[in-house]
Design a protein around this motif. Structure first.
Motif, PDB file in Angstrom:
ATOM      1  N   LEU A  65       0.826  -1.211   0.000  1.00 20.44           N
ATOM      2  CA  LEU A  65       0.000   0.000   0.000  1.00 20.44           C
ATOM      3  C   LEU A  65       0.859   1.259   0.000  1.00 20.44           C
ATOM      4  N   GLY A  66       1.603   1.468   1.074  1.00 27.16           N
ATOM      5  CA  GLY A  66       2.336   2.720   1.237  1.00 27.16           C
ATOM      6  C   GLY A  66       3.313   3.027   0.127  1.00 27.16           C
TER       7      GLY A  66
ATOM      8  N   SER B 233       4.813   6.003  -4.428  1.00 27.48           N
ATOM      9  CA  SER B 233       5.683   6.018  -5.610  1.00 27.48           C
ATOM     10  C   SER B 233       4.885   6.341  -6.872  1.00 27.48           C
ATOM     11  N   PHE B 234       3.672   5.790  -6.972  1.00 26.15           N
ATOM     12  CA  PHE B 234       2.812   6.105  -8.119  1.00 26.15           C
ATOM     13  C   PHE B 234       2.478   7.592  -8.154  1.00 26.15           C
ATOM     14  N   LEU B 235       2.118   8.152  -7.000  1.00 24.98           N
ATOM     15  CA  LEU B 235       1.794   9.580  -6.953  1.00 24.98           C
ATOM     16  C   LEU B 235       3.016  10.425  -7.299  1.00 24.98           C
TER      17      LEU B 235
ATOM     18  N   ARG C 279       7.328   5.371  11.727  1.00 23.33           N
ATOM     19  CA  ARG C 279       5.937   5.299  12.179  1.00 23.33           C
ATOM     20  C   ARG C 279       5.048   5.264  10.937  1.00 23.33           C
ATOM     21  N   THR C 280       4.367   4.146  10.745  1.00 25.94           N
ATOM     22  CA  THR C 280       3.688   3.864   9.482  1.00 25.94           C
ATOM     23  C   THR C 280       2.784   5.002   9.021  1.00 25.94           C
TER      24      THR C 280
ATOM     25  N   LEU D 172       3.132  11.929   1.927  1.00 26.54           N
ATOM     26  CA  LEU D 172       2.021  12.347   1.067  1.00 26.54           C
ATOM     27  C   LEU D 172       1.843  13.861   1.124  1.00 26.54           C
ATOM     28  N   ARG D 173       1.909  14.412   2.309  1.00 29.56           N
ATOM     29  CA  ARG D 173       1.777  15.858   2.492  1.00 29.56           C
ATOM     30  C   ARG D 173       2.843  16.594   1.689  1.00 29.56           C
ATOM     31  N   TYR D 174       4.062  16.104   1.722  1.00 28.98           N
ATOM     32  CA  TYR D 174       5.145  16.751   0.986  1.00 28.98           C
ATOM     33  C   TYR D 174       4.887  16.702  -0.517  1.00 28.98           C
TER      34      TYR D 174
END
Length: 399
Positions: free
Chosen positions: A150-151, A156-158, A228-229, A237-239
């Motif tokens: 998932l993560g 990586s796709f985004l 921390r997952t 994601l925020r970055y």
């Protein structure tokens, strides 16, 4: 022996430091269990490959004897006053003496004895070389299920989507680069998002980037990892979002605005039956108008955010946006905003005139609601556009 353990051991520290080709950099925070193994592997690689190099430990405040272990095994230690993965690596990069730097975690999950693919690509002229664990092999238990399926794939796709990058594993911790090239990017992130920042800045900076397969082994420590997952995943994601106003604001805003405009135009003349028993009427028109307001806000946020990012220097100048702004001056934008507001006020005035003609009594509900909703939306759009234009002009003031 081609390993440089400490500059003080050399006849001329300055001249010898210039001759160092490779720094193997490891961030460290209480890694006594695995640090010696990592250093020994890196030292053995430098010796086997006949590379003039050093092993540099960026210590983030260890209290378990990690510093003494590093020095005993021939590594150089720099002390990092600010806590954080990114802070440790930035400080280490600034203090590295090698022309090239290869960085990796000191938990024995990466194999520092097999760095040949990274060095080969760097010698070929690439500025940034990153490993791909999915191509090289992830050992059983080396990566948590959520991270693996998932993560990492989603982030990586985004990253590839937002920044037009070909990198398949954005968050591989084993990566090499030309020290001067990375220092020129002005990296700032203090935490785990530093991994994303390096890839994003390298992509935006048009550095020559290569990807090589690498392996990932289970963490050699007995304690839980620092990662921390959910918290660190959100920081990544925020970055990514904050550095892509186009995907954060512009594309969603354009889609929402288009949806609202289409819905509003379709329902402007009256109710529309879309399915047997399903009729869109005034309430759907209100939804369309609200969507137009939200979409227009997102678009203006996107333009302003992109301009601000370029002004601050953390995103490159967008030539297409610059051309649009050169044409859409503050005065021209205010004229458009005034036209929208005037159209809305005209509709509002017509509604009041109709009400007065009925002696301020009851009016036909659906038609009047349509008129008032669209008129107020046009007024709001005009005001939004005017205020956004002034804010954009304020940001563009040279200081």
């Amino acid at each position: 022996m081609s390993v440089v353990a400490d500059a003080d051991m050399q006849p001329s520290a300055g001249s010898r430091a210039e001759a160092i080709e490779l720094t193997v950099l490891m961030p460290c925070l209480n890694e006594a269990e695995t640090l010696a193994t990592c250093i020994d592997k890196a030292m053995a690689y430098l010796s086997r490959a006949n590379i003039v190099g050093e092993v540099l430990i960026a210590d983030n405040g260890s209290t378990d004897g990690s510093i003494e272990i590093a020095e005993a095994h021939g590594a150089r230690v720099v002390h990092v006053p600010v806590r954080g993965y990114g802070a440790a690596l930035r400080h280490g990069i600034e203090n590295a003496r090698g022309k090239f730097v290869i960085m990796g975690d000191s938990d024995d999950s990466y194999d520092f004895s097999r760095l040949d693919p990274f060095v080969e690509k760097l010698r070929e002229g690439y500025d940034f070389v990153i490993g791909n664990r999915f191509k090289g092999g992830i050992a059983t238990g080396a990566m948590p299920f959520l991270h693996r399926y998932l993560g990492n794939p989603v982030l990586s796709f985004l990253g590839r989507l937002f920044f037009r990058s070909d990198i398949g594993d954005f968050h591989c911790g084993l990566r090499g680069f030309r020290r001067e090239s990375i220092n020129a990017l002005g990296l700032k992130a203090p935490g785990m998002e530093f991994a994303s920042e390096m890839v994003v800045r390298a992509s935006l900076g048009k550095l020559r980037i290569a990807e090589v397969p690498t392996t990932l082994s289970p963490d050699g420590r007995s304690r839980p990892p620092h990662l921390r997952t959910w918290t660190d995943g959100w920081r990544h994601l925020r970055y990514l979002l904050l550095n892509s106003p186009k995907w954060l604001f512009v594309y969603p805003g354009a889609a929402i605005l288009a949806f609202g405009a289409i819905l509003t135009v379709i329902l402007l003349q009256g109710p529309v039956q879309v399915l047997p028993g399903v009729v869109l009427d005034t309430h759907s028109l209100i939804v369309g108008c609200m969507a137009m307001l939200v979409g227009a806000s997102c678009l203006s946020f996107g333009v302003i955010a992109r301009s601000y990012s370029a002004t601050r220097g953390f995103l490159p100048v967008n030539t297409r946006l610059a051309r649009v702004k050169a044409y859409a001056t503050l005065e021209r934008t205010l004229l458009c905003a005034g036209a929208l507001a005037l159209a809305g006020l005209s509709g509002l005035g017509y509604a009041v005139w109709q009400w007065a003609a009925a002696d301020f009594g009851a009016l036909e509900y659906n038609g009047m609601v349509r008129m008032l909703t669209v008129s107020c939306t046009l007024i709001a759009l005009g005001l939004q556009l005017a205020f956004a234009a002034f804010l954009g002009a304020l940001i563009d003031i040279e200081t």
